[in-house]
Design a protein around this motif. Sequence first.
Motif, short mmCIF file in Angstrom:
data_model
loop_
_atom_site.label_atom_id
_atom_site.label_comp_id
_atom_site.label_asym_id
_atom_site.label_seq_id
_atom_site.Cartn_x
_atom_site.Cartn_y
_atom_site.Cartn_z
N GLY A 52 0.81 -1.21 0.00
CA GLY A 52 0.00 0.00 0.00
C GLY A 52 0.85 1.26 0.00
O GLY A 52 1.45 1.61 -0.99
N ASN A 53 0.93 1.93 1.16
CA ASN A 53 1.69 3.18 1.26
C ASN A 53 3.05 3.00 1.92
O ASN A 53 3.64 3.95 2.40
N LYS A 54 3.56 1.76 1.95
CA LYS A 54 4.84 1.50 2.60
C LYS A 54 5.70 0.62 1.70
O LYS A 54 5.20 -0.29 1.05
N ILE A 55 7.00 0.93 1.65
CA ILE A 55 7.95 0.08 0.94
C ILE A 55 8.93 -0.48 1.97
O ILE A 55 9.54 0.28 2.73
N LEU A 56 9.05 -1.80 1.99
CA LEU A 56 9.93 -2.48 2.93
C LEU A 56 11.05 -3.16 2.16
O LEU A 56 10.79 -3.89 1.21
N ASN A 80 15.63 -0.98 4.87
CA ASN A 80 14.99 0.33 4.80
C ASN A 80 13.47 0.15 4.83
O ASN A 80 12.95 -0.82 4.32
N GLU A 81 12.80 1.11 5.45
CA GLU A 81 11.34 1.13 5.48
C GLU A 81 10.90 2.55 5.16
O GLU A 81 11.27 3.48 5.86
N THR A 82 10.16 2.71 4.08
CA THR A 82 9.77 4.04 3.61
C THR A 82 8.27 4.16 3.53
O THR A 82 7.61 3.27 2.98
N ARG A 83 7.74 5.24 4.06
CA ARG A 83 6.31 5.53 3.91
C ARG A 83 6.14 6.44 2.71
O ARG A 83 6.86 7.42 2.57
N LEU A 84 5.17 6.10 1.86
CA LEU A 84 4.89 6.92 0.70
C LEU A 84 3.88 7.99 1.09
O LEU A 84 2.91 7.71 1.80
N GLU A 85 4.09 9.20 0.60
CA GLU A 85 3.16 10.30 0.88
C GLU A 85 1.91 10.11 0.04
O GLU A 85 1.96 9.72 -1.11
N ASN A 86 0.77 10.41 0.62
CA ASN A 86 -0.49 10.32 -0.10
C ASN A 86 -0.83 11.70 -0.63
O ASN A 86 -1.33 12.55 0.09
#
Length: 89
Positions: A52-56, A80-86
Motif C-alpha cells: 500500500g503506502n509502505k515500501i519495505l 529500509n522502510e519508507t512511507r509513501l506520501e499520499n
Amino acid sequence: MRLDKFLKISRIIKRRSVAKEVADKGRIQVNGKLAKSSTDVKIGDQLRIQFGNKILEVGIDELHESTKKEDAAKMCHIINETRLENNGN
C-alpha cells in the motif's frame, strides 16, 4: 526456497496465499528485478516489497523450511522502510 514460502515462514506476510497475490501483482522485487511468487530466493538476496503506502526492503540472512516465532526474526533484516506520501487529496 520459493518467494511466497519465505515471506510466510519469515512472517513478513502472514499467509502464503496473500504473499503469492502480492508477488503476482508486481509489488515485489528480488535484487532489483520484478519477482513472481515462484521465484527462488537465497541467502544474501535483497527483497523490496510494496505494501500500500509502505515500501519495505529486507535482506535474507537464513532459510528454514519451518520456524518458531522467535526464530523468524533471524531469517532477515530490515534495510529500509519508507512511507509513501499520499498526494491524492
